[in-house]
Design a protein around this motif. Structure first.
Motif, short mmCIF file in Angstrom:
data_model
loop_
_atom_site.label_atom_id
_atom_site.label_comp_id
_atom_site.label_asym_id
_atom_site.label_seq_id
_atom_site.Cartn_x
_atom_site.Cartn_y
_atom_site.Cartn_z
N LYS A 133 -7.10 4.90 6.16
CA LYS A 133 -6.13 3.93 5.63
C LYS A 133 -6.56 2.51 5.98
O LYS A 133 -6.46 1.60 5.13
CB LYS A 133 -4.73 4.20 6.18
CG LYS A 133 -4.11 5.46 5.64
CD LYS A 133 -2.74 5.68 6.25
CE LYS A 133 -2.12 6.98 5.78
NZ LYS A 133 -0.80 7.21 6.37
N SER A 155 -2.18 2.15 -4.75
CA SER A 155 -1.70 3.51 -4.55
C SER A 155 -2.90 4.43 -4.37
O SER A 155 -3.84 4.39 -5.16
CB SER A 155 -0.88 3.96 -5.76
OG SER A 155 -0.53 5.32 -5.63
N VAL A 156 -2.87 5.25 -3.33
CA VAL A 156 -3.95 6.20 -3.05
C VAL A 156 -3.34 7.59 -3.00
O VAL A 156 -2.40 7.84 -2.25
CB VAL A 156 -4.64 5.88 -1.70
CG1 VAL A 156 -5.71 6.92 -1.40
CG2 VAL A 156 -5.22 4.48 -1.70
N PHE A 208 0.85 -1.19 0.00
CA PHE A 208 0.00 0.00 0.00
C PHE A 208 0.88 1.24 0.00
O PHE A 208 1.86 1.31 0.74
CB PHE A 208 -0.92 0.02 1.23
CG PHE A 208 -2.00 -1.01 1.17
CD1 PHE A 208 -3.23 -0.72 0.61
CD2 PHE A 208 -1.78 -2.28 1.67
CE1 PHE A 208 -4.22 -1.68 0.55
CE2 PHE A 208 -2.77 -3.24 1.62
CZ PHE A 208 -4.00 -2.94 1.06
N GLU A 209 0.50 2.22 -0.82
CA GLU A 209 1.24 3.47 -0.94
C GLU A 209 0.24 4.62 -0.84
O GLU A 209 -0.79 4.61 -1.50
CB GLU A 209 1.93 3.49 -2.30
CG GLU A 209 2.69 4.74 -2.61
CD GLU A 209 3.29 4.65 -4.00
OE1 GLU A 209 2.72 5.26 -4.92
OE2 GLU A 209 4.32 3.96 -4.15
N TYR A 210 0.54 5.60 0.01
CA TYR A 210 -0.36 6.73 0.22
C TYR A 210 0.38 8.03 -0.08
O TYR A 210 1.52 8.21 0.31
CB TYR A 210 -0.86 6.76 1.66
CG TYR A 210 -1.66 5.54 2.04
CD1 TYR A 210 -3.00 5.44 1.71
CD2 TYR A 210 -1.05 4.48 2.70
CE1 TYR A 210 -3.74 4.31 2.05
CE2 TYR A 210 -1.77 3.35 3.04
CZ TYR A 210 -3.12 3.27 2.71
OH TYR A 210 -3.82 2.15 3.04
N SER A 242 -0.55 12.30 0.00
CA SER A 242 -1.54 13.31 0.34
C SER A 242 -0.92 14.69 0.22
O SER A 242 0.17 14.93 0.74
CB SER A 242 -2.05 13.09 1.77
OG SER A 242 -3.02 14.05 2.09
N GLU A 257 -3.72 15.08 5.38
CA GLU A 257 -3.26 13.76 5.78
C GLU A 257 -4.43 12.79 5.85
O GLU A 257 -5.48 13.11 6.39
CB GLU A 257 -2.56 13.82 7.14
CG GLU A 257 -1.24 14.52 7.09
CD GLU A 257 -0.26 13.88 6.14
OE1 GLU A 257 -0.15 12.64 6.12
OE2 GLU A 257 0.39 14.62 5.39
N LEU A 258 -4.24 11.64 5.30
CA LEU A 258 -5.23 10.57 5.45
C LEU A 258 -5.15 10.06 6.88
O LEU A 258 -4.07 9.81 7.40
CB LEU A 258 -4.91 9.42 4.49
CG LEU A 258 -5.24 9.65 3.03
CD1 LEU A 258 -4.60 8.56 2.19
CD2 LEU A 258 -6.73 9.67 2.82
N VAL A 277 -9.35 1.48 3.64
CA VAL A 277 -8.83 1.12 2.32
C VAL A 277 -8.26 -0.29 2.36
O VAL A 277 -8.59 -1.13 1.51
CB VAL A 277 -7.74 2.12 1.87
CG1 VAL A 277 -7.00 1.60 0.64
CG2 VAL A 277 -8.33 3.49 1.61
N GLU A 278 -7.41 -0.56 3.34
CA GLU A 278 -6.76 -1.86 3.41
C GLU A 278 -7.77 -2.98 3.65
O GLU A 278 -7.68 -4.05 3.04
CB GLU A 278 -5.68 -1.83 4.49
CG GLU A 278 -4.54 -0.91 4.10
CD GLU A 278 -3.51 -0.68 5.17
OE1 GLU A 278 -3.50 -1.43 6.18
OE2 GLU A 278 -2.70 0.26 5.01
N ASP A 310 -5.58 7.41 10.02
CA ASP A 310 -5.33 5.99 10.15
C ASP A 310 -6.61 5.19 9.92
O ASP A 310 -6.58 4.09 9.38
CB ASP A 310 -4.75 5.67 11.52
CG ASP A 310 -3.33 6.18 11.67
OD1 ASP A 310 -2.65 6.39 10.62
OD2 ASP A 310 -2.88 6.37 12.81
#
Length: 109
Positions: A22, A43-44, A8-10, A12, A16-17, A25-26, A19
Motif C-alpha cells: 500500500k 482504487s486498487v 486511496f481505496e483498497y 482484496s 490482504e495487501l 502504491v501511494e 502495508d
C-alpha cells in the motif's frame, strides 16, 4: 507545492495487501501527481484468478480517478506484488501519455 489530496481505496479478495505494498502504491501515485492536480483518487482491487485457467495467479486492477477521464490497468501475474507493480507501470505510462496529448492539442488538425 503542497501534497495533493488523493483518496486511496483498497479491495482484496482472499488476500490482504500488505502495508508495504500500500505504501508503494501511494508513493508512486503521489510522485505521479506531483505538480499536477488531475488525480483525485485511486482504487486498487486484488482477486485470485480463476483456478481452472490459472491455478496460482492474481489479477490486480488499478483505477486512477483522473480528470478529464479515468484511467485503468489490469494485470495478471503469479504474485500480487508482480501484478501490482506491472499495473502501476501501465498507469504511469497512460497518465503521462494523456497529459502529453492534452499539452499538445495544437498539433491536432
Amino acid at each position: 507545492m503542497e501534497t495533493p489530496n488523493i483518496a486511496f481505496e483498497y479491495y482484496s479478495e482472499n488476500h490482504e495487501l500488505t502495508d508495504a505494498l500500500k505504501a508503494k502504491v501511494e508513493q508512486r501515485i503521489y510522485k505521479l501527481a506531483k505538480k499536477n492536480r488531475d488525480i483525485t483518487g485511486v482504487s486498487v482491487a486484488v482477486q485470485q484468478a480463476e483456478r481452472s485457467q490459472t491455478p496460482h495467479a492474481y489479477r490486480v486492477r488499478v483505477v486512477v480517478y483522473h480528470r478529464p477521464e479515468n484511467i485503468a490497468a489490469v494485470e495478471v501475474a503469479p504474485s500480487v506484488q508482480e501484478a501490482l507493480l506491472s499495473a502501476l507501470d501501465s498507469i504511469e505510462r497512460q497518465v503521462r501519455e494523456h497529459r502529453r496529448k492534452l499539452r499538445e492539442q495544437w498539433k491536432r488538425s
